[in-house]
Motif scaffolding. Sequence first.
Motif, PDB file in Angstrom:
ATOM      1  N   GLN A 309       0.833  -1.200   0.000  1.00  0.00           N
ATOM      2  CA  GLN A 309       0.000   0.000   0.000  1.00  0.00           C
ATOM      3  C   GLN A 309       0.871   1.254   0.000  1.00  0.00           C
ATOM      4  O   GLN A 309       1.833   1.370   0.746  1.00  0.00           O
ATOM      5  CB  GLN A 309      -0.910  -0.001   1.231  1.00  0.00           C
ATOM      6  CG  GLN A 309      -1.812   1.213   1.338  1.00  0.00           C
ATOM      7  CD  GLN A 309      -2.704   1.162   2.565  1.00  0.00           C
ATOM      8  OE1 GLN A 309      -2.789   0.145   3.246  1.00  0.00           O
ATOM      9  NE2 GLN A 309      -3.368   2.257   2.860  1.00  0.00           N
ATOM     10  N   GLY A 310       0.505   2.201  -0.876  1.00  0.00           N
ATOM     11  CA  GLY A 310       1.237   3.456  -0.969  1.00  0.00           C
ATOM     12  C   GLY A 310       2.330   3.467  -2.011  1.00  0.00           C
ATOM     13  O   GLY A 310       2.768   4.536  -2.436  1.00  0.00           O
ATOM     14  N   ARG A 569       4.176   4.784   5.877  1.00  0.00           N
ATOM     15  CA  ARG A 569       4.531   3.904   7.003  1.00  0.00           C
ATOM     16  C   ARG A 569       4.673   2.455   6.545  1.00  0.00           C
ATOM     17  O   ARG A 569       5.574   1.735   6.998  1.00  0.00           O
ATOM     18  CB  ARG A 569       3.472   4.023   8.095  1.00  0.00           C
ATOM     19  CG  ARG A 569       3.467   5.366   8.814  1.00  0.00           C
ATOM     20  CD  ARG A 569       2.510   5.343  10.001  1.00  0.00           C
ATOM     21  NE  ARG A 569       2.531   6.597  10.728  1.00  0.00           N
ATOM     22  CZ  ARG A 569       1.715   7.609  10.494  1.00  0.00           C
ATOM     23  NH1 ARG A 569       0.788   7.499   9.551  1.00  0.00           N
ATOM     24  NH2 ARG A 569       1.803   8.726  11.186  1.00  0.00           N
ATOM     25  N   ALA A 570       3.786   2.026   5.674  1.00  0.00           N
ATOM     26  CA  ALA A 570       3.869   0.650   5.189  1.00  0.00           C
ATOM     27  C   ALA A 570       5.145   0.420   4.392  1.00  0.00           C
ATOM     28  O   ALA A 570       5.803  -0.621   4.526  1.00  0.00           O
ATOM     29  CB  ALA A 570       2.647   0.334   4.328  1.00  0.00           C
ATOM     30  N   ILE A 571       5.514   1.401   3.569  1.00  0.00           N
ATOM     31  CA  ILE A 571       6.752   1.284   2.794  1.00  0.00           C
ATOM     32  C   ILE A 571       7.962   1.233   3.721  1.00  0.00           C
ATOM     33  O   ILE A 571       8.903   0.463   3.505  1.00  0.00           O
ATOM     34  CB  ILE A 571       6.861   2.447   1.801  1.00  0.00           C
ATOM     35  CG1 ILE A 571       5.777   2.327   0.721  1.00  0.00           C
ATOM     36  CG2 ILE A 571       8.241   2.497   1.158  1.00  0.00           C
ATOM     37  CD1 ILE A 571       5.696   3.521  -0.197  1.00  0.00           C
ATOM     38  N   GLU A 572       7.927   2.035   4.784  1.00  0.00           N
ATOM     39  CA  GLU A 572       9.049   2.038   5.724  1.00  0.00           C
ATOM     40  C   GLU A 572       9.183   0.691   6.414  1.00  0.00           C
ATOM     41  O   GLU A 572      10.284   0.176   6.590  1.00  0.00           O
ATOM     42  CB  GLU A 572       8.866   3.151   6.747  1.00  0.00           C
ATOM     43  CG  GLU A 572      10.048   3.281   7.703  1.00  0.00           C
ATOM     44  CD  GLU A 572       9.950   4.496   8.592  1.00  0.00           C
ATOM     45  OE1 GLU A 572      10.889   4.719   9.364  1.00  0.00           O
ATOM     46  OE2 GLU A 572       8.930   5.201   8.508  1.00  0.00           O
ATOM     47  N   ARG A 577      12.048  -4.485   7.005  1.00  0.00           N
ATOM     48  CA  ARG A 577      12.062  -5.947   6.902  1.00  0.00           C
ATOM     49  C   ARG A 577      13.161  -6.405   5.955  1.00  0.00           C
ATOM     50  O   ARG A 577      13.876  -7.375   6.249  1.00  0.00           O
ATOM     51  CB  ARG A 577      10.693  -6.439   6.410  1.00  0.00           C
ATOM     52  CG  ARG A 577      10.661  -7.930   6.116  1.00  0.00           C
ATOM     53  CD  ARG A 577       9.278  -8.417   5.771  1.00  0.00           C
ATOM     54  NE  ARG A 577       9.315  -9.830   5.428  1.00  0.00           N
ATOM     55  CZ  ARG A 577       8.246 -10.594   5.301  1.00  0.00           C
ATOM     56  NH1 ARG A 577       7.044 -10.084   5.504  1.00  0.00           N
ATOM     57  NH2 ARG A 577       8.360 -11.869   4.982  1.00  0.00           N
ATOM     58  N   ARG A 578      13.293  -5.709   4.821  1.00  0.00           N
ATOM     59  CA  ARG A 578      14.302  -6.119   3.856  1.00  0.00           C
ATOM     60  C   ARG A 578      15.711  -5.965   4.433  1.00  0.00           C
ATOM     61  O   ARG A 578      16.573  -6.838   4.237  1.00  0.00           O
ATOM     62  CB  ARG A 578      14.154  -5.292   2.583  1.00  0.00           C
ATOM     63  CG  ARG A 578      15.165  -5.642   1.497  1.00  0.00           C
ATOM     64  CD  ARG A 578      14.843  -4.933   0.211  1.00  0.00           C
ATOM     65  NE  ARG A 578      13.549  -5.381  -0.311  1.00  0.00           N
ATOM     66  CZ  ARG A 578      12.982  -4.865  -1.393  1.00  0.00           C
ATOM     67  NH1 ARG A 578      13.570  -3.899  -2.066  1.00  0.00           N
ATOM     68  NH2 ARG A 578      11.824  -5.326  -1.812  1.00  0.00           N
ATOM     69  N   GLU A 796      17.449   8.983   5.190  1.00  0.00           N
ATOM     70  CA  GLU A 796      17.180   8.930   6.626  1.00  0.00           C
ATOM     71  C   GLU A 796      16.634   7.566   7.036  1.00  0.00           C
ATOM     72  O   GLU A 796      17.033   7.014   8.068  1.00  0.00           O
ATOM     73  CB  GLU A 796      16.201  10.035   7.001  1.00  0.00           C
ATOM     74  CG  GLU A 796      16.776  11.440   6.862  1.00  0.00           C
ATOM     75  CD  GLU A 796      15.733  12.512   7.075  1.00  0.00           C
ATOM     76  OE1 GLU A 796      14.547  12.146   7.261  1.00  0.00           O
ATOM     77  OE2 GLU A 796      16.087  13.716   7.062  1.00  0.00           O
ATOM     78  N   HIS A 797      15.718   7.040   6.224  1.00  0.00           N
ATOM     79  CA  HIS A 797      15.171   5.716   6.526  1.00  0.00           C
ATOM     80  C   HIS A 797      16.260   4.662   6.485  1.00  0.00           C
ATOM     81  O   HIS A 797      16.317   3.781   7.349  1.00  0.00           O
ATOM     82  CB  HIS A 797      14.076   5.367   5.522  1.00  0.00           C
ATOM     83  CG  HIS A 797      12.832   6.185   5.708  1.00  0.00           C
ATOM     84  ND1 HIS A 797      11.883   6.323   4.730  1.00  0.00           N
ATOM     85  CD2 HIS A 797      12.393   6.916   6.758  1.00  0.00           C
ATOM     86  CE1 HIS A 797      10.911   7.101   5.168  1.00  0.00           C
ATOM     87  NE2 HIS A 797      11.201   7.471   6.396  1.00  0.00           N
TER      88      HIS A 797
END
Length: 820
Positions: A309-310, A569-572, A577-578, A796-797
Amino acid sequence: MPSERILEQLRSFRLFQELPEEAVQEIAAVGKLREYPTGARLFDQGQAAEGAFILLEGEIVEWRVNRVGEEIFRRTVRTGQALGFRSLLKGTVRLSSAETRVPSRLLFLPARDFTRLQGKYPELERCLLQPEVVRRLRAMPFLGSLTDEQLWWIVDLFERCEVQPDEPIISPLHHRNGDSDRSAASDDTSEMAVCLIDRGQVIVHSRVGGHMVLTAGHYFGRHLALGIRRAVSAYAVTQVTLYCLRASDLDWLLSAFPDIQALIEDPPDIIGRLQSTRLFSELTSEELEALAGYVCWEHYPANRTVTQQGEPGDAFYILDRGEAILRVADVEGQERLRDYLVAGDAFGETSLILKDARDATVEAIIPTDWLVLYHDDFMRFLRSYPEAWQRLSLREETLQKLRHRAEARGEQVETLVYRTRRHWWPLFARIAVPSSILFTVMVVLGIALGVRASAAFDLLISLLALGVALYIAWVVMDWCNDWLIITTRQIIHRERVVLISERRIRAPLEKIQDVHVIRYLWASMLGYGHLVIQTAGPAGRIEFRYTPDPDRVSELIQQQRARVLAGARAIERKRIRRVLEERLGLGVSPMPPSSAVPEEQASSSAQNPQPPQRRRPRFTLFAVRIEDGDQIIWRKHPLNLLSRTAGPLALLILIILAMVALGQYQGALRTLGWPVAGLWMGVILLGLIALSWLLWEYDDWRNDLYIVTPDRIIDIERKPLFFAEDRREASLGMIQNVTSHIPNPVAYIFSYGNVRIETAAETGIFTFDFVANPREVQAEIMRRVEAFRARQAAREHAQRQSEIAAWFEMYDRLHREQAG
């Protein structure tokens, strides 16, 4: 063997193509040449790892067994491949055994030197393990039954081959008996039993299946076990990348993993799956067959995310095998189940057609295989079959978005969600009140003058009626040109006064802080309100008065903002996880292609490359928009130059006229005793002054620059001859709001205006004055700002995720030490 010869061999091996030259030289320098006869044992599983090997000449068999002695891995190591390095990378004993099949020469790297090289050149580990290839193979259904660990072990079995358009991959040889199982093709594929398509299109002619076009993720070959995918001949339609297996390796793979044989016996029915979907159900058989040649075949293991999502969407998915769930995240990031998918179900219509962002997350709950059609490939199909567009069974939601699609440019396509004009009440008020006053004046005037039937009165009535009609038309046009637009990425407030001015304010959805509705009693009765949208900028306040149904508009804005934030948030979480999987070795994320067919390249140009053409110099004497690499430079509109140079141009014209007159009448002037030579000197001096003035104004105009780079905006005002320069800069990350304004009818006609850029930097507000096409300038700056913020957020992420992964890695290490 001399060291120079070893170095030359290492350079030729594909394994080391991506290593720096100094790394290859150091490997050749520290490596020790060893020669082994046939049947020599290099190492045994469970032994201490003394070093790694690189095979220079010969052939070696490597195998691994489980605890009960059953063979779980076998491969043939050929020239240019490495072995024995996995135990060094993991810091364990030997994980396999190896023995020479023929006399062999190897380069031995002692463990200490290998560890030093690994630390000095991080690329070495990537070259040996080939994580990108493993991730790509993980996404291929042919190997879907293998575990992640097994994939890491068999990656060296595959040889990567590239084939140019129209070149044969498998070509039949006609022997006397007419039934040969062997084929002739290019050197890279002539000995390959099966080929997995990484990208590109291949025409396959099969004894059983006939003619078919296959693309990314599918397989074909000459091996007897391949059934309808066993090819008599195969040719590349486009540039093709393949991962190929030799017959001996495929035989072992089929014996070790029977599920692969079961999959070969039941390949996907691409045309049947396409026809069963609502979207493609009305296509002709010819169109379905052509479209099937663009459909990828992809595998996602259990508990793997298929779409997030997103994320930007660009593909249509059909579930061919397995089961999946569809979830939606709210603004707090909590996911809720929305649907359950089984074989035959499909999703992604708007992503395929419009490249809409994903509004839900799809996750495989058991191993799944998908048929995937990407947007770019679908567009290629439509270029060949344009009439197929009329036979698509599009949903009403897609049709509506197509009708009202926002005109947006950039990396992510922007789609309209909602747009509205102001409520009808201000239009009515602006028309009714003046019209009533004018009508009353006309009646009173007619009664007072008592000339109801006179021609003068009729003319007066006609002129007043015409004036009222023109006023009403103007008011209606003005009302029609005020819009509040909500897209999937931003809010746009557009106010246009025809031929007078235009103003646009844009605010990204993620920057919206508050949406407030102001409504009084009369407004509540008529169903409108004043909408106030507060953004992160200090002056980033968007106010749209007389908004119809303001509660619904406010709710739509909040929904879109929540969707954007939830998607982020879902992408982060997916990125985290990766990173954890890679750092802790917890699994392999599938890496499907971005499209089935790579960018089209003419085979003729590939085979007959032409010398590069000399780039013509760009004429920039009066250019107002210049692209210089990754930066864009704007100057003021030419009308600004004309206004600056009007004085010196007029003076030059007068001087030229004076020179003409002086040349024509200089004889008469001498007769009258005038100093002709002095007059000429004076006129020439004035001409030089006027020309200098003209050049000064032109250079002053030319040196006023507005520049946007990938990370900064720059405003330069420089006087000629280095008299003075005022240079102001600000990071794109400091920009809070960008507005454009067309100030008057002349600016509207000649398409120039001002762009106001509000920043949080000390430099404050930037104004790009008198620029051509201010709306395009505003849009370009906004696109650059969004791209900069995306890169900044990604950095940053990545930093945060790396820190989190380091903590988990240390925890995992401590846990294993405790367990040990």
